[in-house]
Scaffold this active site. Structure first.
Site, PDB file in Angstrom:
ATOM      1  N   GLY A  47     -13.819   0.261   0.117  1.00 37.45           N
ATOM      2  CA  GLY A  47     -14.120  -1.171   0.251  1.00 37.45           C
ATOM      3  C   GLY A  47     -14.003  -1.575   1.718  1.00 37.45           C
ATOM      4  O   GLY A  47     -13.018  -1.249   2.372  1.00 37.45           O
ATOM      5  N   ARG A  63     -18.183   4.330  -1.535  1.00 32.03           N
ATOM      6  CA  ARG A  63     -17.199   5.148  -2.245  1.00 32.03           C
ATOM      7  C   ARG A  63     -17.961   6.413  -2.640  1.00 32.03           C
ATOM      8  O   ARG A  63     -19.107   6.334  -3.086  1.00 32.03           O
ATOM      9  CB  ARG A  63     -16.675   4.416  -3.472  1.00 32.03           C
ATOM     10  N   ASP A 110      -6.565   4.292   0.590  1.00 32.67           N
ATOM     11  CA  ASP A 110      -5.948   5.562   0.173  1.00 32.67           C
ATOM     12  C   ASP A 110      -6.962   6.589  -0.335  1.00 32.67           C
ATOM     13  O   ASP A 110      -6.809   7.787  -0.098  1.00 32.67           O
ATOM     14  CB  ASP A 110      -4.810   5.328  -0.833  1.00 32.67           C
ATOM     15  N   THR A 144      -8.112  -1.916   4.743  1.00 31.91           N
ATOM     16  CA  THR A 144      -8.339  -2.451   3.397  1.00 31.91           C
ATOM     17  C   THR A 144      -7.710  -3.835   3.312  1.00 31.91           C
ATOM     18  O   THR A 144      -6.656  -4.061   3.915  1.00 31.91           O
ATOM     19  CB  THR A 144      -7.737  -1.550   2.293  1.00 31.91           C
ATOM     20  N   ASP A 188      -6.324  -4.928   0.815  1.00 28.62           N
ATOM     21  CA  ASP A 188      -5.259  -4.896  -0.197  1.00 28.62           C
ATOM     22  C   ASP A 188      -3.846  -4.776   0.379  1.00 28.62           C
ATOM     23  O   ASP A 188      -2.875  -5.034  -0.327  1.00 28.62           O
ATOM     24  CB  ASP A 188      -5.488  -3.729  -1.169  1.00 28.62           C
ATOM     25  N   ASP A 225      -2.144  -2.163   0.889  1.00 27.26           N
ATOM     26  CA  ASP A 225      -1.389  -1.303  -0.038  1.00 27.26           C
ATOM     27  C   ASP A 225      -1.222   0.136   0.454  1.00 27.26           C
ATOM     28  O   ASP A 225      -1.121   1.057  -0.348  1.00 27.26           O
ATOM     29  CB  ASP A 225      -2.072  -1.305  -1.419  1.00 27.26           C
ATOM     30  N   ARG A 230      -6.616  -4.773  -7.192  1.00 29.54           N
ATOM     31  CA  ARG A 230      -6.643  -4.054  -8.468  1.00 29.54           C
ATOM     32  C   ARG A 230      -5.256  -3.503  -8.804  1.00 29.54           C
ATOM     33  O   ARG A 230      -4.797  -3.593  -9.922  1.00 29.54           O
ATOM     34  CB  ARG A 230      -7.634  -2.895  -8.360  1.00 29.54           C
TER      35      ARG A 230
END
Ligand code: F6P
Length: 319
Positions: free
Chosen positions: A11, A72, A103, A125, A127, A129, A171
């Site tokens: 993403g 992706r 990741d 990202t 996110d 994360d 997500r």
């Protein structure tokens, strides 16, 4: 090392261009050639690779998205895909690689390093994360996009005395929900990392209502459940008029904030330095405002965790 490659994968996130720019300029500064690999790992497999010059990244630092495109690529998880990618690295004489992504992208970077192509992962990202860094490139911009949207929603929520459920991206990670909820004084924040109790959420809304608070904002990370479903449940349980907004991909675009541009510049440049130091299989990050690097296997073996203290604070401030 005389020739390196750079790709963006997974993403996209605002600031990826600033990272690519830093890789290109830092490498050229050290007399190293840079090749851009387009469309992430798919471009590596298909040989969609072109030389980048200083001017190729001019006028990009402030732009969202990625000039290298992103994708992706499940094919690269397989040995056959990796073999095709390596053939192209050989063909173009690329000796090391910088991968900007999340990741999933780092797993590809790990594989390439194991195949003898030193690769550095740069965390990009929205996110936030990725372990080993306090912030990922794009998170700050996405966070500001979310709070700008919620500020607007709050205006209409106030006028109509409604409850609003706002679903944000994430997500598997609740950082965007937690930070935006805290920044916006949301009544409840639902994240994938923590169980939530609908009765408590409803009780809190009713308590607020009794105190005279006629509008409320609930933030839901997509990984915690569907905003639409949660909105329905809240409306049924409270009887308060409720509306749902799913912010969606608006969160992934836009001009990167100053923070993201600077972070991306620092991380991209450090990735090149590591390659020039002969290192591969590392990820770069920022911790306590210091640029750091870690073993990519270690980073991939730990799970990102939410800041428990911040989550607790969000609960205490929205009593
Ligand atoms: O990883 C970034 C992210 O935006 C997640 O927050 C979200 O769940 C996912 O990507 C959406 O992916 P796609 O753009 O492929 O639908």
């Amino acid at each position: 090392m005389k020739r390196i490659g750079v790709l963006t994968s997974g993403g996209d996130s605002p600031g990826m261009n600033a990272a690519v720019r830093a890789v290109v300029r830092k490498a050229i500064y050290h007399d190293v050639e840079v090749y851009g690999i387009y469309h992430g790992y798919s471009g590596l497999i298909n040989g969609n690779i072109k030389k980048l010059e200083i001017g190729s990244v001019g006028d990009t630092i402030h732009r969202g998205g990625t000039i290298l495109y992103s994708a992706r690529c499940p094919e690269f998880r397989e040995l056959e895909g990796q073999r095709k990618g390596i053939e192209n690295l050989k063909k173009f004489g690329i000796e090391g690689l910088v991968v900007v992504g999340g990741d999933g992208s780092f797993r590809g970077a790990e594989k390439l390093t194991n195949h003898g192509y030193p690769t550095i992962g740069v965390p990009g990202t929205i996110d936030n994360d990725i372990p080993g860094t306090d912030f990922t490139i794009g998170f700050d911009t996405a966070l500001n996009t979310v709070i700008n949207a919620i500020d607007k929603i709050r205006d209409t929520a106030t006028s109509h005395e409604r409850t609003y459920v706002v679903e944000v991206m994430g997500r598997d990670a609740g950082d965007l929900a937690l930070w935006s909820g805290l920044a916006d004084g949301a009544e409840s924040i639902l994240i994938p990392e923590a169980e939530y109790d609908m009765q408590q959420i409803v009780a809190r809304l009713k308590r607020g209502h009794e105190r005279g608070k006629k509008h409320s904002i609930i933030i839901v990370a997509e990984g915690a459940g569907s905003g639409v479903e949660i909105g329905k449940q809240i409306e049924e349980a409270t009887g308060f008029e409720t509306r749902v907004t799913v912010l969606g991909h608006i969160q992934r675009g836009g001009s990167p904030t100053a923070f993201d541009r600077v972070l991306a510049s620092r991380l991209g440049a450090r990735a090149v330095e590591l390659l020039l130091e002969g290192k591969g299989g590392r990820t770069v990050g920022i911790q306590n405002n210091k640029i750091v690097d870690h073993d990519i296997n270690e980073i991939l073996s730990v799970k990102h965790v939410i800041d428990e203290g911040m989550y607790q604070l969000s609960q205490e401030l929205s009593i």
